[in-house]
Design an enzyme around this catalytic site. Structure first.
Site, PDB file in Angstrom:
ATOM      1  CB  CYS A 129      -0.938  -0.004   1.213  1.00 27.28           C
ATOM      2  SG  CYS A 129      -1.870   1.520   1.359  1.00 27.28           S
ATOM      3  CB  CYS A 148      -3.219   2.456  -1.773  1.00 28.30           C
ATOM      4  SG  CYS A 148      -3.489   0.747  -1.354  1.00 28.30           S
ATOM      5  CE  LYS A 207      -4.638   4.097  -6.494  1.00 27.11           C
ATOM      6  NZ  LYS A 207      -5.158   2.786  -6.249  1.00 27.11           N
ATOM      7  CE1 TYR A 214     -11.372  -1.638  -6.430  1.00 33.50           C
ATOM      8  CE2 TYR A 214     -11.656  -3.905  -7.140  1.00 33.50           C
ATOM      9  CZ  TYR A 214     -12.057  -2.839  -6.363  1.00 33.50           C
ATOM     10  OH  TYR A 214     -13.130  -2.961  -5.530  1.00 33.50           O
ATOM     11  CD  GLU A 274      -7.119   2.130  -8.853  1.00 39.81           C
ATOM     12  OE1 GLU A 274      -8.001   2.292  -8.014  1.00 39.81           O
ATOM     13  OE2 GLU A 274      -5.986   1.685  -8.563  1.00 39.81           O
ATOM     14  CG  HIS A 301     -28.651  23.078  -3.586  1.00 36.64           C
ATOM     15  ND1 HIS A 301     -28.735  22.176  -4.625  1.00 36.64           N
ATOM     16  CD2 HIS A 301     -28.782  24.312  -4.133  1.00 36.64           C
ATOM     17  CE1 HIS A 301     -28.928  22.851  -5.748  1.00 36.64           C
ATOM     18  NE2 HIS A 301     -28.958  24.130  -5.475  1.00 36.64           N
ATOM     19  CD  GLU A 330     -28.236  18.977  -4.019  1.00 41.16           C
ATOM     20  OE1 GLU A 330     -29.179  19.348  -3.304  1.00 41.16           O
ATOM     21  OE2 GLU A 330     -27.612  19.754  -4.777  1.00 41.16           O
TER      22      GLU A 330
HETATM   23  P1  NDP Z   1      -8.459  -7.800 -10.481  1.00 40.02           P
HETATM   24  O1  NDP Z   1      -8.761  -9.166 -10.056  1.00 40.02           O
HETATM   25  O2  NDP Z   1      -9.303  -6.667 -10.043  1.00 40.02           O
HETATM   26  O3  NDP Z   1      -8.385  -7.756 -12.082  1.00 40.02           O
HETATM   27  C1  NDP Z   1      -7.620  -8.654 -12.808  1.00 40.02           C
HETATM   28  C2  NDP Z   1      -7.907  -8.453 -14.282  1.00 40.02           C
HETATM   29  O4  NDP Z   1      -7.037  -9.258 -15.052  1.00 40.02           O
HETATM   30  C3  NDP Z   1      -9.327  -8.851 -14.665  1.00 40.02           C
HETATM   31  O5  NDP Z   1      -9.777  -7.990 -15.670  1.00 40.02           O
HETATM   32  C4  NDP Z   1      -9.131 -10.285 -15.187  1.00 40.02           C
HETATM   33  O6  NDP Z   1     -10.098 -10.679 -16.118  1.00 40.02           O
HETATM   34  C5  NDP Z   1      -7.796 -10.150 -15.881  1.00 40.02           C
HETATM   35  N1  NDP Z   1      -7.083 -11.418 -15.969  1.00 40.02           N
HETATM   36  C6  NDP Z   1      -6.834 -12.289 -14.970  1.00 40.02           C
HETATM   37  N2  NDP Z   1      -6.144 -13.348 -15.422  1.00 40.02           N
HETATM   38  C7  NDP Z   1      -5.936 -13.132 -16.732  1.00 40.02           C
HETATM   39  C8  NDP Z   1      -5.298 -13.874 -17.763  1.00 40.02           C
HETATM   40  N3  NDP Z   1      -4.727 -15.039 -17.512  1.00 40.02           N
HETATM   41  N4  NDP Z   1      -5.286 -13.365 -19.002  1.00 40.02           N
HETATM   42  C9  NDP Z   1      -5.878 -12.179 -19.275  1.00 40.02           C
HETATM   43  N5  NDP Z   1      -6.497 -11.419 -18.339  1.00 40.02           N
HETATM   44  C10 NDP Z   1      -6.540 -11.910 -17.102  1.00 40.02           C
HETATM   45  O7  NDP Z   1      -6.943  -7.604 -10.064  1.00 40.02           O
HETATM   46  P2  NDP Z   1      -6.032  -6.298  -9.938  1.00 40.02           P
HETATM   47  O8  NDP Z   1      -4.659  -6.794 -10.192  1.00 40.02           O
HETATM   48  O9  NDP Z   1      -6.546  -5.183 -10.754  1.00 40.02           O
HETATM   49  O10 NDP Z   1      -6.177  -5.911  -8.420  1.00 40.02           O
HETATM   50  C11 NDP Z   1      -5.956  -6.897  -7.412  1.00 40.02           C
HETATM   51  C12 NDP Z   1      -6.762  -6.570  -6.207  1.00 40.02           C
HETATM   52  O11 NDP Z   1      -6.161  -5.479  -5.556  1.00 40.02           O
HETATM   53  C13 NDP Z   1      -8.202  -6.142  -6.467  1.00 40.02           C
HETATM   54  O12 NDP Z   1      -9.062  -7.221  -6.509  1.00 40.02           O
HETATM   55  C14 NDP Z   1      -8.491  -5.215  -5.335  1.00 40.02           C
HETATM   56  O13 NDP Z   1      -9.001  -5.973  -4.254  1.00 40.02           O
HETATM   57  C15 NDP Z   1      -7.131  -4.675  -4.961  1.00 40.02           C
HETATM   58  N6  NDP Z   1      -6.969  -3.286  -5.422  1.00 40.02           N
HETATM   59  C16 NDP Z   1      -7.785  -2.335  -4.926  1.00 40.02           C
HETATM   60  C17 NDP Z   1      -7.651  -1.032  -5.330  1.00 40.02           C
HETATM   61  C18 NDP Z   1      -8.570  -0.004  -4.788  1.00 40.02           C
HETATM   62  O14 NDP Z   1      -9.273  -0.284  -3.830  1.00 40.02           O
HETATM   63  N7  NDP Z   1      -8.616   1.180  -5.386  1.00 40.02           N
HETATM   64  C19 NDP Z   1      -6.628  -0.620  -6.289  1.00 40.02           C
HETATM   65  C20 NDP Z   1      -5.838  -1.707  -6.749  1.00 40.02           C
HETATM   66  C21 NDP Z   1      -6.010  -2.977  -6.328  1.00 40.02           C
HETATM   67  P3  NDP Z   1     -11.499 -11.316 -15.659  1.00 40.02           P
HETATM   68  O15 NDP Z   1     -12.340 -10.173 -15.198  1.00 40.02           O
HETATM   69  O16 NDP Z   1     -12.015 -11.935 -16.907  1.00 40.02           O
HETATM   70  O17 NDP Z   1     -11.210 -12.303 -14.591  1.00 40.02           O
END
Ligand code: NDP
Length: 446
Positions: free
Chosen positions: A42, A47, A50, A176, A180, A435, A440
């Site tokens: 983080c 976080c 970022k 996510y 982002e 407002h 709101e």
């Molecule tokens: P996510 O699980 O959110 O997203 C992973 C993405 O990669 C999805 O679109 C998934 O597709 C795709 N994917 C997974 N495997 C493959 C593959 N083999 N080939 C192609 N595409 C693939 O993971 P992130 O890495 O973005 O984030 C991890 C976690 O970190 C999040 O779940 C969240 O909990 C946390 N996080 C939170 C943030 C916040 O609160 N602002 C910011 C950053 C991270 P599909 O949808 O089809 O599975």
């Protein structure tokens, strides 16, 4: 038995540091092990840095809209190098704060990798340490799928410190991290191609929210390529060529960012020396006491939790220490966990999506609103805000709230408190709005 310590913590990220400090505050003898920088994902490579980059990129719209409010100034100039240097300074400052938090609370820090010998013993840098209890808080790390040439891709770790601002970048994934970072680079004028295997980005979010966000990113200039997988990456004179299974070829990419999820850091921990179960996704299985199996070994945060969220790791650790050392009987409640995707526009979300609510509760009432935030009213910026409330028909309880737009993250936090406390739509309607604000709208939806 006599142990060297009351508590060993492995991993000095958000969950580990909080747990160690709280335990030490209760007078316990605590040692924490960290093989990288104190602060964890983080603070050091997630976080916090970022969000600093999100702030940097959001100035573009502020500059664009300022003229409509009477401001005049020469074209602003942006330096990626300066931003990264300042971001690094800020992260170093926070790292020092974390170090002093540990030492001020009397926690011993060992800056080496630790692994288990048995359920009460770890070894680090050749020395053995024993404790009555051991807490695993080693977090998670980016996952790279097996693709020819994937070694050329960077993860979010490196994307936070690219030496120069790329001209064109491909982001793989649509969760996510992918959206982002895609939005940060897109706002900074980088041509962004987002390649996603599914037919709509941000799987798991409310369907209308996904469509609205996707449309907004595209309006902002992002190239979203759906139903496509990268099958090969080639390095050609300092740039990359990507072959997609949809027969698209992306040439001259300066950077390829792989944002395809994260995996738990369980490697080289010596877990084979313990009776610990891993889930199908590699995370450590824990019970409601955060226990991993052996009666002295526990885990908190990303290493055991699919909600990879800092506040979850902190809460799990803090409440565990309170239960052990202060006779508390409080447990974390995972329901109605709010989160924000810090994309541009932001997405703030709490509770059920419409699809989940229908499946879970049967009949639901749905309230939506779309409008142009007042901030942009006098400007050329056409960005819209989208809000959605989902209400269980039978009880009138608000079970979902989703916001896409300026300050969605700030707004959802307050509404999440009300939803967690079980607010009904009728009671929400009784609240007086402020407002003029965007928020709101949520108390006046008909
Ligand atoms: P996510 O699980 O959110 O997203 C992973 C993405 O990669 C999805 O679109 C998934 O597709 C795709 N994917 C997974 N495997 C493959 C593959 N083999 N080939 C192609 N595409 C693939 O993971 P992130 O890495 O973005 O984030 C991890 C976690 O970190 C999040 O779940 C969240 O909990 C946390 N996080 C939170 C943030 C916040 O609160 N602002 C910011 C950053 C991270 P599909 O949808 O089809 O599975």
């Amino acid at each position: 038995m006599n142990f060297d310590y009351d508590l060993i913590v492995i991993g000095a990220g958000s969950g580990g540091v909080r747990s160690a400090r709280i335990a030490a505050g209760y007078g316990k003898k605590v040692v924490i092990f960290e093989s990288s920088e104190v602060g964890g994902t983080c603070v050091i490579r997630g976080c916090v840095p970022k969000k600093l980059l999100v702030y940097a990129s959001s100035f573009v719209k502020t500059f664009k809209s300022a003229k409509a409010f009477g401001w005049d100034f020469p074209s602003p100039k942006f330096s990626w190098e300066k931003l990264i240097a300042n971001k690094d300074d800020e992260i170093n400052r926070l790292n020092k704060i974390y170090l002093s938090l540990l030492s001020n609370s009397g926690v011993e820090l060992v800056e080496h990798h630790a692994s288990f010998i048995d359920k009460n013993t770890v070894v680090a840098n050749g020395k053995e340490y024993t404790a009555e209890r051991i807490l695993i808080a080693t977090g998670s790390t980016p996952f790279f799928p097996e693709i020819k040439g994937i070694e050329h891709a960077v993860s979010s770790n490196e994307a936070l410190s690219l030496p120069t601002l790329p001209k064109e970048i491909t982001v793989m994934g649509a969760g996510y991290i992918a959206v982002e970072f895609a939005c940060i680079f897109n706002s900074l004028g980088v041509k962004v191609n987002l390649v996603y295997r599914g037919d709509k980005i941000l799987r798991g979010f409310d369907d209308e929210v996904r469509s609205f966000a996707e449309e907004a990113y595209i309006k902002n200039g992002m190239n979203i390529i759906l139903n496509s997988n990268i099958i090969e990456m080639k390095k050609l004179s300092g740039q990359y060529e990507l072959l997609l299974d949809s027969d698209i070829c992306l040439k001259n990419q300066d950077v390829v960012l792989c944002a395809t999820g994260r995996i738990a850091n369980t490697q080289n921990l010596g877990l084979e020396n313990l009776n610990v179960n891993l889930k199908y996704n590699g995370q450590i299985e824990v019970d409601s006491e955060q226990n991993c199996g052996p009666n002295s070994v526990f885990a908190v945060g990303d290493v055991c939790n699919s909600d990879n969220l800092t506040p979850v790791a902190i809460k799990e650790g803090n409440l565990l220490m309170d239960r052990w050392y202060d006779k508390s009987n409080q447990y974390i409640e995972y329901g109605y966990l709010p989160s924000t995707v810090f994309s541009q526009p932001e997405i703030g979300s709490c509770g059920y999506t419409e699809e989940q609510a229908q499946e879970h509760f049967g009949d639901v009432k749905v309230f939506t609103s779309r409008f142009r935030a007042m901030k942009y009213a006098m400007t050329d910026i056409q960005d819209q805000t989208f809000m959605k409330l989902i209400v269980q028909k039978e009880t009138d309880l608000v079970v979902g709230c989703h916001i896409v737009g300026v300050d969605a993250g700030e707004m959802i936090q307050g509404f999440a408190v009300a939803i967690k406390q079980g607010i009904s739509k009728e009671n929400l309607n009784k609240c007086i709005g402020i407002h003029p604000t965007s928020a709101e709208e949520l108390v006046t939806m008909k």
